[in-house]
Motif scaffolding. Sequence first.
Motif, short mmCIF file in Angstrom:
data_model
loop_
_atom_site.label_atom_id
_atom_site.label_comp_id
_atom_site.label_asym_id
_atom_site.label_seq_id
_atom_site.Cartn_x
_atom_site.Cartn_y
_atom_site.Cartn_z
N ARG A 102 0.84 -1.19 0.00
CA ARG A 102 0.00 0.00 0.00
C ARG A 102 0.88 1.25 0.00
O ARG A 102 1.91 1.29 0.68
N ARG A 128 -7.93 3.82 -1.47
CA ARG A 128 -7.90 2.74 -2.45
C ARG A 128 -8.37 3.15 -3.85
O ARG A 128 -8.12 2.43 -4.82
N ALA A 168 -2.48 3.71 -4.77
CA ALA A 168 -2.88 3.03 -3.54
C ALA A 168 -2.22 1.67 -3.37
O ALA A 168 -1.84 1.29 -2.26
N LEU A 169 -2.09 0.91 -4.46
CA LEU A 169 -1.63 -0.47 -4.38
C LEU A 169 -0.30 -0.67 -5.09
O LEU A 169 -0.02 -0.02 -6.11
#
Length: 253
Positions: free
Chosen positions: A170, A181, A186-187
């Motif tokens: 993250r 998200r 975000a990822l």
Amino acid sequence: MQRGIDLNADLGESFGAWRLGDDAAMFALVSSANVACGFHAGDPRAMRASADRAVRHGVALGAHPGYRDLAGFGRRALDVAADELAAEVLYQVGALEAIARAAGTHVRYVKAHGALYHRLAADAAAAASVIDALTAGASGLVVLGPPSGELERAAAAGGIRYAREAFIDRGYLADGRLVPRDHPDALVHDAGRAADRALELVETGGIAAVDGTRVDLRPDSLCLHGDTPGAVDLARAVRAALDRAGHDVRSFA
């Protein structure tokens, strides 16, 4: 500097006919497993399978309570009173503990899930209620959560051991919060980048935020989400990098 570090993942999130993640592969790679307790994901059968896998692989079993929100996967903020929230957390921990005992193990720690995780970091009253409930009804557990928030302060006040967590997969904002998200940063999906981030967190205690700002986290545990696309590849790359660097991957609990 070589050091001991925990690698945890959110697991046991399948329920009924729905299958989520590859628990069989992930349990072989982590040292701690945050197991869903039926409110945001998971069911009794999945909980028992997780407990059995924890025993088989020598993995510390952790309760992963969340809001009562299967439809939203526990990632929606719900207006639940602090005392009700504390009772629901204790209920979920107790359910997993009963199943763990049948499998020959115990719940070692508690880590809140999703929107509840973020609420307990910011809401002093809710954090205190949850810590009070755990102190009264589930003594001896470690609490795993974000650094320098209300939950850590409540745990210190309540005499409960607290372990700090950082997220490998993250992105972080400059103030130490996770990137929402719905944001493109975000990822983390690239296995090589995830491995580099894990080593940076272990060896420096911090990570670069999305704006380049340095975020000091000093983690006891590194987290990967079991539902992240490619989670097994990320976990394999991270575990291999930590092993090559000589870091001792072991549970904080």
